[in-house]
Design an enzyme around this catalytic site. Sequence first.
Site, PDB file in Angstrom:
ATOM      1  N   MET A   1       0.844  -1.199   0.000  1.00  0.00           N
ATOM      2  CA  MET A   1       0.000   0.000   0.000  1.00  0.00           C
ATOM      3  C   MET A   1       0.882   1.253   0.000  1.00  0.00           C
ATOM      4  SD  MET A   1      -3.486  -0.905   1.942  1.00  0.00           S
ATOM      5  CE  MET A   1      -2.980  -0.584   3.606  1.00  0.00           C
ATOM      6  N   GLY A   2       2.159   1.079  -0.367  1.00  0.00           N
ATOM      7  CA  GLY A   2       3.052   2.228  -0.464  1.00  0.00           C
ATOM      8  C   GLY A   2       3.562   2.679   0.887  1.00  0.00           C
TER       9      GLY A   2
ATOM     10  N   HIS B   1       9.061   1.239   3.494  1.00  0.00           N
ATOM     11  CA  HIS B   1      10.136   1.300   4.483  1.00  0.00           C
ATOM     12  C   HIS B   1      11.029   0.073   4.288  1.00  0.00           C
ATOM     13  CE1 HIS B   1       7.721  -1.680   6.503  1.00  0.00           C
ATOM     14  NE2 HIS B   1       6.712  -0.826   6.649  1.00  0.00           N
TER      15      HIS B   1
ATOM     16  N   HIS C   1       9.435  -3.312   3.526  1.00  0.00           N
ATOM     17  CA  HIS C   1       9.031  -3.555   2.135  1.00  0.00           C
ATOM     18  C   HIS C   1      10.249  -3.853   1.260  1.00  0.00           C
ATOM     19  CE1 HIS C   1       5.680  -0.751   3.475  1.00  0.00           C
ATOM     20  NE2 HIS C   1       5.006  -1.781   3.008  1.00  0.00           N
TER      21      HIS C   1
ATOM     22  N   GLN D   1     -10.306  -2.653   2.467  1.00  0.00           N
ATOM     23  CA  GLN D   1      -9.811  -3.261   3.708  1.00  0.00           C
ATOM     24  C   GLN D   1      -9.809  -2.291   4.882  1.00  0.00           C
ATOM     25  OE1 GLN D   1      -5.862  -4.089   1.738  1.00  0.00           O
ATOM     26  NE2 GLN D   1      -5.084  -3.805   3.796  1.00  0.00           N
TER      27      GLN D   1
ATOM     28  N   VAL E   1      11.130  -7.171   9.777  1.00  0.00           N
ATOM     29  CA  VAL E   1      12.312  -6.309   9.940  1.00  0.00           C
ATOM     30  C   VAL E   1      12.031  -5.378  11.126  1.00  0.00           C
ATOM     31  CG1 VAL E   1      13.793  -4.594   8.840  1.00  0.00           C
ATOM     32  CG2 VAL E   1      12.774  -6.409   7.463  1.00  0.00           C
TER      33      VAL E   1
ATOM     34  N   LEU F   1       8.996  -2.765  11.966  1.00  0.00           N
ATOM     35  CA  LEU F   1       8.775  -1.670  11.015  1.00  0.00           C
ATOM     36  C   LEU F   1       7.347  -1.724  10.491  1.00  0.00           C
ATOM     37  CD1 LEU F   1      11.990  -1.359   8.831  1.00  0.00           C
ATOM     38  CD2 LEU F   1      11.437  -0.333  11.016  1.00  0.00           C
ATOM     39  N   SER F   2       6.724  -0.554  10.427  1.00  0.00           N
ATOM     40  CA  SER F   2       5.344  -0.456   9.940  1.00  0.00           C
ATOM     41  C   SER F   2       5.085   0.979   9.516  1.00  0.00           C
ATOM     42  CB  SER F   2       4.382  -0.838  11.073  1.00  0.00           C
ATOM     43  OG  SER F   2       3.079  -0.416  10.748  1.00  0.00           O
ATOM     44  N   SER F   3       4.250   1.123   8.486  1.00  0.00           N
ATOM     45  CA  SER F   3       3.860   2.487   8.084  1.00  0.00           C
ATOM     46  C   SER F   3       3.167   3.195   9.241  1.00  0.00           C
ATOM     47  CB  SER F   3       2.913   2.429   6.888  1.00  0.00           C
ATOM     48  OG  SER F   3       3.551   1.785   5.823  1.00  0.00           O
TER      49      SER F   3
HETATM   50  O1  PAF Z   1      -0.053  -5.685   3.727  1.00  0.00           O
HETATM   51  C1  PAF Z   1      -0.457  -4.799   2.955  1.00  0.00           C
HETATM   52  O2  PAF Z   1       0.217  -3.815   2.682  1.00  0.00           O
HETATM   53  C2  PAF Z   1      -1.852  -4.929   2.342  1.00  0.00           C
HETATM   54  O3  PAF Z   1      -2.729  -5.519   3.240  1.00  0.00           O
HETATM   55  C3  PAF Z   1      -1.850  -5.659   1.003  1.00  0.00           C
HETATM   56  C4  PAF Z   1      -1.394  -7.101   1.146  1.00  0.00           C
HETATM   57  C5  PAF Z   1      -0.947  -4.942   0.017  1.00  0.00           C
HETATM   58  C6  PAF Z   1      -3.260  -5.690   0.423  1.00  0.00           C
HETATM   59  O4  PAF Z   1      -3.759  -4.410   0.228  1.00  0.00           O
END
Ligand code: PAF
Length: 280
Positions: A30-31, A34, A37, A61, A178, A186-188
């Site tokens: 979802m962009g 970090h 990803h 979601q 990570v 790490l998380s947005s």
């Molecule tokens: O983990 C995520 O970033 C999202 O849930 C995903 C898997 C890209 C689906 O939108």
Amino acid sequence: MEKLDRMSGVRAVVAEWRRKGERIAFVPTMGNLHAGHMQLVAEAKKRARRVVVSIFVNPLQFGANEDIDNYPRTLAADSELLQAAGVDLLFAPQATEVYPQGLGAATRVEVPDVSEGLCGESRPGHFVGVATVVAKLFNMVQADVALFGQKDYQQLAVIRRMVSDLCFPIEIVGVPTVREQDGLALSSRNGYLSAQERALAPRLYQVLSEKVARVRGGERDFARLESEALAELRAAGFRPDYFRVCNRHTLKSATAQDRDLVILVAAWLGGARLIDNQEV
Ligand code: PAF
């Protein structure tokens, strides 16, 4: 790196790679990228000649009370990171490309059982949104292998089950979480933490690690362990959603006889809902 926003373009590029016999890896995101990803991208590059990354903030979601409008969107910076990492194709579709009939009329994918409980309980409808968009992205991109972070442990279980149940011809790879030096995963969402909350946040990983060590040391009273952990998190300033010792295969509460365990936690700290887990 090629950048496309239409499925038809992606399919054409991927078909050409496939014609040449090249293996294709896919990292859906979802962009707001970090190091977590980028680890998925690095693993993808090891497993395939070509790497496709998608960036799509999936409205399906997000719950009614979850603020999709304020979800960080950093497409230009993300694109630079992906280019530097040697990604071949960035697919960044608009919502109208993914849900041409609109959200309300979209066909949905529901994965029972593993979607229930834990985050599925705290975030009703969330995993239907995840399974639906991942199924659509898989069909749009048509890769050989897709990579997901183990930090989203239940999400990974949902995707694995969906792929198995619906016979998607794709390999699913889970990549270890990570962490920052202090242990914070790490998380947005870490970006939502104030400086003071950021200083407290590693306590989540500490409590988790302490309880993992207790289970490794032979503790089998999981209910006691869970209530201790919840009390410790509350005392540290968190608002926990759950702290649960589960069977790794079913994601149901573990019994004392279960062998393959995972401990999962979700807790609010200020405006950020943090999740983490460790297999035991
Ligand atoms: O983990 C995520 O970033 C999202 O849930 C995903 C898997 C890209 C689906 O939108």
